[in-house]
Scaffold this active site. Structure first.
Site, PDB file in Angstrom:
ATOM      1  N   ALA A 186       0.828  -1.207   0.000  1.00  0.00           N
ATOM      2  CA  ALA A 186       0.000   0.000   0.000  1.00  0.00           C
ATOM      3  C   ALA A 186       0.858   1.252   0.000  1.00  0.00           C
ATOM      4  O   ALA A 186       0.582   2.207  -0.744  1.00  0.00           O
ATOM      5  CB  ALA A 186      -0.932  -0.008   1.210  1.00  0.00           C
ATOM      6  N   GLU A 245       9.419   3.850   7.425  1.00  0.00           N
ATOM      7  CA  GLU A 245       9.190   2.414   7.641  1.00  0.00           C
ATOM      8  C   GLU A 245       9.952   1.966   8.888  1.00  0.00           C
ATOM      9  O   GLU A 245      11.158   2.180   8.993  1.00  0.00           O
ATOM     10  CB  GLU A 245       9.657   1.627   6.420  1.00  0.00           C
ATOM     11  CG  GLU A 245       9.734   0.125   6.591  1.00  0.00           C
ATOM     12  CD  GLU A 245       8.403  -0.509   6.967  1.00  0.00           C
ATOM     13  OE1 GLU A 245       8.357  -1.182   8.024  1.00  0.00           O
ATOM     14  OE2 GLU A 245       7.431  -0.348   6.209  1.00  0.00           O
ATOM     15  N   ASN A 282       4.007  -7.220   4.268  1.00  0.00           N
ATOM     16  CA  ASN A 282       3.400  -8.525   3.991  1.00  0.00           C
ATOM     17  C   ASN A 282       3.300  -8.810   2.499  1.00  0.00           C
ATOM     18  O   ASN A 282       3.294  -9.968   2.078  1.00  0.00           O
ATOM     19  CB  ASN A 282       1.992  -8.598   4.600  1.00  0.00           C
ATOM     20  CG  ASN A 282       2.013  -9.010   6.045  1.00  0.00           C
ATOM     21  OD1 ASN A 282       3.010  -9.509   6.543  1.00  0.00           O
ATOM     22  ND2 ASN A 282       0.914  -8.787   6.731  1.00  0.00           N
ATOM     23  N   ARG A 289     -12.321 -19.595   3.171  1.00  0.00           N
ATOM     24  CA  ARG A 289     -11.198 -19.940   4.034  1.00  0.00           C
ATOM     25  C   ARG A 289     -11.630 -20.321   5.445  1.00  0.00           C
ATOM     26  O   ARG A 289     -11.057 -21.231   6.055  1.00  0.00           O
ATOM     27  CB  ARG A 289     -10.200 -18.782   4.071  1.00  0.00           C
ATOM     28  CG  ARG A 289      -9.403 -18.664   2.781  1.00  0.00           C
ATOM     29  CD  ARG A 289      -8.435 -17.516   2.797  1.00  0.00           C
ATOM     30  NE  ARG A 289      -7.581 -17.561   1.609  1.00  0.00           N
ATOM     31  CZ  ARG A 289      -6.658 -16.675   1.319  1.00  0.00           C
ATOM     32  NH1 ARG A 289      -6.462 -15.635   2.125  1.00  0.00           N
ATOM     33  NH2 ARG A 289      -5.928 -16.785   0.231  1.00  0.00           N
ATOM     34  N   GLU A 309      -4.077  -3.095   4.866  1.00  0.00           N
ATOM     35  CA  GLU A 309      -4.614  -3.891   5.969  1.00  0.00           C
ATOM     36  C   GLU A 309      -4.825  -3.090   7.244  1.00  0.00           C
ATOM     37  O   GLU A 309      -5.436  -3.578   8.189  1.00  0.00           O
ATOM     38  CB  GLU A 309      -3.691  -5.085   6.243  1.00  0.00           C
ATOM     39  CG  GLU A 309      -4.373  -6.226   6.954  1.00  0.00           C
ATOM     40  CD  GLU A 309      -3.510  -7.469   7.056  1.00  0.00           C
ATOM     41  OE1 GLU A 309      -3.808  -8.330   7.923  1.00  0.00           O
ATOM     42  OE2 GLU A 309      -2.531  -7.595   6.291  1.00  0.00           O
ATOM     43  N   ALA A 366      -6.643  -9.520  -1.091  1.00  0.00           N
ATOM     44  CA  ALA A 366      -5.833  -8.637  -0.246  1.00  0.00           C
ATOM     45  C   ALA A 366      -4.837  -7.815  -1.044  1.00  0.00           C
ATOM     46  O   ALA A 366      -4.799  -6.587  -0.935  1.00  0.00           O
ATOM     47  CB  ALA A 366      -5.102  -9.453   0.818  1.00  0.00           C
TER      48      ALA A 366
END
Length: 721
Positions: free
Chosen positions: A238, A258, A266, A551, A687, A702
């Site tokens: 993202a 970061e 991820n 899932r 996320e 995702a």
């Protein structure tokens, strides 16, 4: 005879006294462990080990921490460092035992052997993240002068960072006692293990290579200040998507902060499954009667809201036009993707956000291709995806997504500050977010201000055990996760401090088919992430669920199976020398992580299951493929039968995977407060947000969501100056 026994007893007593002749005192030593130096403190009397304490360590919670907790008492009880290590924590156990032995050597007046290394090049070998890591260490005049890793295939931005940084420190400081690279622990440990082997082959004593590395960042007083046009917090999918989009829009000074020492988040660890309705690629897929039934069922049910009814009506119109066209290829469109996402999330997702996602995701895929992402033409159905719209990239793990974005960001002059943890937001007197405060590794303080606001792209909270258990109490602390260690919910904590609302925090997804024990996604035989040509069986050799299930349904079914472990079964038609994570399949077979046999009977024997059961299960499935029908469990996904030897079995088990809840955002990625109003200058993507996936995320949604809303957030930030 009696005299001989007495003599022997005296000799044994003398040996015992000699073995435990210590100078009373407290001694310390540090040996490289799994994540960095493990420092121990040993106190002795003249003839006993009185106590063993571990005074400093960074070992992994739930793995190395077990050795940290258990071994000191075991060593005191045994009065020896030579005790049984803790299963699953061999590196941590070895470090603790070596450090204790070094303390005992000090107590006995023994000194570490002086450096007497032989000149030459010596080899060490340890299994890394993607395969065997061979290390060539060159020694000259008692010093390590060169470290090479020929043929290494560790993940770019993760493993290769560990190899570069740790190798540089070992050469500069002549020590193995260096910290691992966070997020690349496996590669870090393998590298240090292999270097240690080479040192020993050169005649060196590992205890002589344990001096600490000095802190590289200096502590300074006060607050360091900086500024940018746009600040992005997080360098995963993202964050990078937002950064590159901002640059494409002409933003001059883009700053990405970061907290991890590596980029990728991820997204770099994912299987690169990317869902999008894609007519050009999906035209190769047939539309079966079973698939038609699924569409008709979804557009015929009773709607739960006006938004749901409108979405169903839109899908119905597209489907009727599809039928009228006479097409025989797979039906799909953004509206159908949105409806399946909504239904698959138990109708608790937010339809406006879902529509924004599904309407823009194909454009995101094309944009990624324009940046260099190697999207494969074959479209499949990933685990829990519900429809054949899952794209995959011809690159290891998520590298095909992260590498083009990072390279584009660097080329366009994005400013990256790694190892920089954002602590809070800065707001002006009108309540607008104008920057962030942050700290580096040693606690230095920073303030960064931003003209266009702040985008939070900090990821989810699956590695924050307290937060995830508060949200979902059934997720016990010992459960493993597929996620990188930085997924600790920082953005949610920071934003809610300033009134941001959250949604769906109790929705946490568990991935059904991860590596048992570690929770990692890799380690499988098949090349594709989809389950088109795979079945899953339990320890009895029997199918127990439809493999194209949601899932959460898949996970629930696995938990009911013996041992909670199942096996992917596939033939060689979907196996390549390297799997989608760049692992050598034959190496995985050789170390027992994958099973391979020329017949199903031999495969069953290796797995300890009845051969007749596995053979019958595969034969039954092959008939289903021919009939395109599964009367037992209702599977809708069929491609090729399992007939081509050799056959493969990959052990799989559930692992915490995705946190569907997070910050409430608008369709323009603005963070909303508890009254539904945008917090000026604050945006979020990925996320860290909630509302899109409802209570259950579809597999392959995702990565597509993260990259799509990263772009939307950047566009909104630039437009709302």
């Amino acid at each position: 005879m009696k005299l001989s026994i007495v003599s022997a007893s005296v000799l044994l007593a003398a040996m015992s006294v000699s073995a435990y002749a210590y100078t009373p005192g407290t001694y310390t030593a540090a040996i490289a462990g799994q994540n960095g130096p493990v420092k121990v403190e040993v106190t002795t009397s003249a003839d006993k080990i009185l106590s063993v304490k571990i005074v400093d360590q960074k070992e992994t919670e739930g793995i190395g921490s077990k050795a940290v907790s258990a071994l000191p008492a075991a060593i005191v009880k045994a009065q020896s460092a030579d005790v049984q290590g803790i299963a699953g924590a061999s590196v941590s156990s070895a470090a603790i035992k070596k450090a204790v032995q070094e303390c005992l050597n000090q107590a006995q007046g023994k000194k570490a052997a002086p450096l007497a290394l032989k000149n030459g090049t010596f080899e060490g070998k340890a299994y890394g993240n993607n395969g065997w890591l061979t290390v060539e260490v060159t020694v000259k005049d008692n010093k390590i002068t060169d470290i090479k890793t020929p043929g290494q295939r560790e993940t770019k931005y993760l493993g290769d960072t560990a190899i570069r940084e740790i190798g540089k420190d070992v050469l500069q400081y002549q020590t193995l006692n260096v910290d691992n690279i966070a997020g690349a622990t496996v590669t870090s440990t393998a590298l240090k293990t292999a270097i240690a082997q080479a040192i020993e082959k050169a005649g060196g004593d590992i205890a002589a290579f344990q001096k600490p590395v000095p802190e590289k960042i200096k502590k300074v007083a006060g607050i360091t200040k900086g500024s940018a046009d746009l600040i992005i917090v997080g360098a995963g999918g993202a964050g990078l998507s937002a950064a590159v989009t901002a640059k494409d829009l002409g933003v001059k000074n883009v700053l990405v902060l970061e907290k991890m020492p590596v980029v990728g988040g991820n997204t770099l660890r994912c299987a690169s499954a990317f869902n999008a309705a894609d007519p050009d690629r999906q035209k190769a897929l047939p539309m079966t009667e079973t698939l038609k039934d699924a569409v008709v069922k979804a557009i015929s049910e009773k709607p739960v809201s006006e938004e749901h009814a409108k979405l169903m009506t839109d899908v119905k119109a597209k489907y009727e036009a599809y039928l009228k066209s006479g097409s025989k290829t797979l039906f799909d469109c953004p509206e159908w993707h949105a409806l399946q996402t909504y239904n698959g999330g138990d109708k608790v997702g937010q339809i406006p956000l879902i529509r924004q996602y599904s309407n823009n995701v194909l454009d995101t895929l094309h944009w990624m291709q324009s940046k260099g992402s190697p999207v494969m033409d074959r479209v499949s159905q990933g685990a829990g995806a519900l429809w054949q719209r899952t794209h995959q990239l011809d690159a290891p793990a998520g590298l095909g997504l992260i590498d083009p974005l990072y390279q584009s960001a660097v080329k366009q002059g994005v400013n990256f500050k790694l190892g920089m943890r954002v602590q809070d937001l800065i707001l002006n007197d009108k309540g607008r977010v104008i920057g962030v405060t942050a700290t580096d590794k040693v606690g230095n303080k920073y303030e960064f201000t931003s003209k266009d606001g702040v985008i939070l792209a900090t990821g989810g909270y699956s590695q924050n055990k307290e937060m995830r258990q508060k949200s979902a109490p059934h997720l016990t602390p010992e459960m493993v996760s597929t996620n990188q260690p930085g997924a600790t919910g920082d953005g949610i904590v920071i934003a809610t401090r300033h009134g941001a609302d959250t949604t769906g925090m109790n929705y946490v997804q568990v991935y059904p088919l991860a590596t048992p024990g570690t929770g990692a996604l890799q380690g499988r035989a098949r090349k594709m992430s989809g389950l088109d040509d795979v079945i899953d069986v339990n320890k009895n050799g029997e199918r127990f669920v439809k493999e194209d299930a949601r899932r959460d349904e898949f996970v629930a079914a696995i938990k009911k199976q013996p041992g909670g472990v199942v096996y992917d079964i596939n033939d060689s038609s979907i196996v390549k020398p390297l799997n989608s994570f760049n692992e050598d399949v034959e190496t995985l077979v050789s170390i027992g992580r994958i099973y391979k046999a020329d017949s199903l009977a031999d495969l069953a024997k290796q797995l300890g299951m009845p051969a007749d059961k596995l053979e019958a299960t595969v034969a039954e499935f092959n008939k289903m493929v021919e009939a395109k029908n599964d009367p037992k469990f209702g599977r809708k996904l069929f491609d090729r039968p399992i007939v081509k030897p050799p056959f493969y079995a990959t052990p799989r088990a559930p692992s915490i995977h995705h946190t569907m809840g997070g910050l409430q955002i608008s369709t323009n990625a603005q963070v909303l407060d508890k009254n539904g109003k945008p917090i000026p200058g604050l945006y979020a993507a990925g996320e860290v947000t909630g509302g899109i996936h409802g209570s259950n995320r579809l597999g392959g949604n995702a990565t597509a969501d993260v990259l799509t809303f990263g772009r939307i957030a950047a566009k909104s930030a630039v437009a709302h100056k």
